[in-house]
Enzyme design. Structure first.
Site, short mmCIF file in Angstrom:
data_model
loop_
_atom_site.label_atom_id
_atom_site.label_comp_id
_atom_site.label_asym_id
_atom_site.label_seq_id
_atom_site.Cartn_x
_atom_site.Cartn_y
_atom_site.Cartn_z
N ASP A 98 0.85 -1.19 0.00
CA ASP A 98 0.00 0.00 0.00
C ASP A 98 0.89 1.24 0.00
O ASP A 98 1.71 1.42 0.90
CB ASP A 98 -0.89 -0.02 1.24
CG ASP A 98 -2.01 1.00 1.18
OD1 ASP A 98 -2.21 1.60 0.10
OD2 ASP A 98 -2.69 1.20 2.20
N ASP A 135 -3.18 2.56 -5.81
CA ASP A 135 -2.08 2.59 -4.83
C ASP A 135 -1.99 1.36 -3.94
O ASP A 135 -1.27 1.37 -2.94
CB ASP A 135 -2.21 3.84 -3.95
CG ASP A 135 -3.50 3.84 -3.13
OD1 ASP A 135 -4.44 3.11 -3.51
OD2 ASP A 135 -3.56 4.56 -2.12
N GLU A 136 -2.67 0.29 -4.31
CA GLU A 136 -2.75 -0.85 -3.39
C GLU A 136 -2.88 -2.15 -4.18
O GLU A 136 -3.58 -2.21 -5.19
CB GLU A 136 -3.97 -0.65 -2.48
CG GLU A 136 -4.19 -1.70 -1.45
CD GLU A 136 -5.46 -1.45 -0.65
OE1 GLU A 136 -5.67 -2.17 0.33
OE2 GLU A 136 -6.24 -0.55 -1.02
#
EC number: 2.7.7.7
Length: 367
Positions: free
Chosen positions: A9, A104-105
């Site tokens: 993350d 983003d993960e």
């Protein structure tokens, strides 16, 4: 074979990109979202802004009051997508089993990895170092035997940290966790758990499957499994999201329209939070209502736009709910569950009603 799962993350991703690209923002409270005097919401906040209590999904006007020195920046999604694409390329250097949850993960299955690195922790370390080297951005990671544990582990040491939960540490790790950190447990579900005396993983593990099933519907079976460290979901590289939703099963059936609408507002807020975390271009809003006799109805409305904030979700949800509410301020029948979801449209400006007694796939029951 014990699986080796990573959850990676990026730290305050949107805000960190803005700080990287604008040296004057470094070390200052950056808030990505609409102008402070707008009705927009915060998409991301730097860690400097979070110290003032600013959080994603918060109204920008509230963020401005909490953090008067905050720098409000208009989102640059094209820039974020470009960085995200490079990060995904780094993941693919180690494994093809990469499931991007958002820009983003991601989850990675490195049980068998392309570089034949025997330890998942070493893979995570290399990936984080390479991300920083190539993007000048930091990432946090969780390493464990399944998705649930890896994701929870990530948040234990943010920002720019890594947490490893080995097989022999699983039971102790879960029992010590506050249930509020379990993925999918939002404010509504957390409130119910506290009312039932469930505050940590051990409390949850002490509850029977029957009790959790009655209190939380199909989510109860999930809670029963994960508090025991059980999660066999595979990392799915090509998963295509068809809908995004949130729902709530009430501890007692509701009849009063004021209470029902208050719960609907909480569900709309939770769905907005998920939309900010995992953007989804849905245009069809669906309301699900399950009554005390377990009969179920869904009602949908398709609009011409894709992003809807909590106020709009609540407005349309309450409009769809109207047919189930009487002028006397009560529901036609006692309601045990409400849900809201977004999905891809089948047609425009159309309202449809569906009656069913089976669970549908529009509502992932918090997951």
């Amino acid at each position: 074979m014990t699986r080796k799962i990573l959850h990676v993350d990026m730290d305050a991703f949107y805000a960190s990109v803005e700080q990287r690209d604008n040296p004057d923002y470094k070390g200052r409270p950056v808030i990505v979202g609409g102008p402070p005097d707008s009705r927009g919401v915060v998409c991301a906040a730097s860690y400097e802004a979070r110290k003032f209590g600013v959080r994603s999904a918060m109204p920008c006007s509230q963020a401005a009051r909490l953090c008067p020195s905050g720098i409000f920046v208009t989102p640059r999604f094209e820039a974020y997508r470009k960085v995200s694409s490079r990060i995904r390329e780094i993941f693919l250097e180690y494994t093809d089993l990469v499931e991007m949850l958002s820009l983003d993960e991601a989850f990675l299955d490195v049980t068998e990895n392309k570089k034949n690195i025997p330890y998942a922790s070493q893979v995570a370390k290399e990936i984080r170092e390479k991300i920083f080297e190539e993007t000048r951005l930091t990432a946090s990671a969780g390493v464990s035997i399944n998705k649930f544990l890896a994701k929870v582990a990530t948040d234990q040491n943010k920002p720019d940290g890594m947490t490893i939960v080995r097989p022999d540490q699983v039971e102790k790790f879960i029992e010590s966790l506050d249930v509020g950190v379990f993925p999918g447990i939002g404010k509504v579900t957390l409130k119910k758990m506290h009312a039932l005396g469930i505050r940590n993983g051990k409390d949850l593990k002490d509850k029977s499957l029957e009790m959790l099933d009655q209190s939380f519907g199909k989510s109860g079976r999930w809670f029963y499994a994960v508090c025991r460290g059980l999660d066999d979901r595979p990392v799915e590289p090509y998963r295509e999201r068809k809908s995004l939703g949130a729902e709530s099963t009430f501890p007692k059936d509701l009849e009063n329209s004021e209470e029902i609408l208050r719960e609907l507002a909480d569900i709309a807020e939770e769905l907005e939070r998920r939309l900010l975390k995992k953007p989804f271009p849905g245009k069809t809003i669906t309301l699900k209502v399950k009554f005390s006799d377990f009969t179920q109805k869904t009602r949908s409305l398709t609009e011409d736009y894709t992003y809807i904030d909590k106020n709009e979700l609540y407005r349309i949800g309450s409009k769809l709910l109207g047919e189930f509410l009487l002028g006397s301020g009560k529901s036609v029948f006692p309601i045990r569950l409400l849900g809201l979801s977004l999905s891809h449209p089948e047609s425009s400006s159309k309202i449809t009603t569906v009656n069913t007694e089976e669970e549908d796939d529009l509502f992932p029951s918090l997951f």
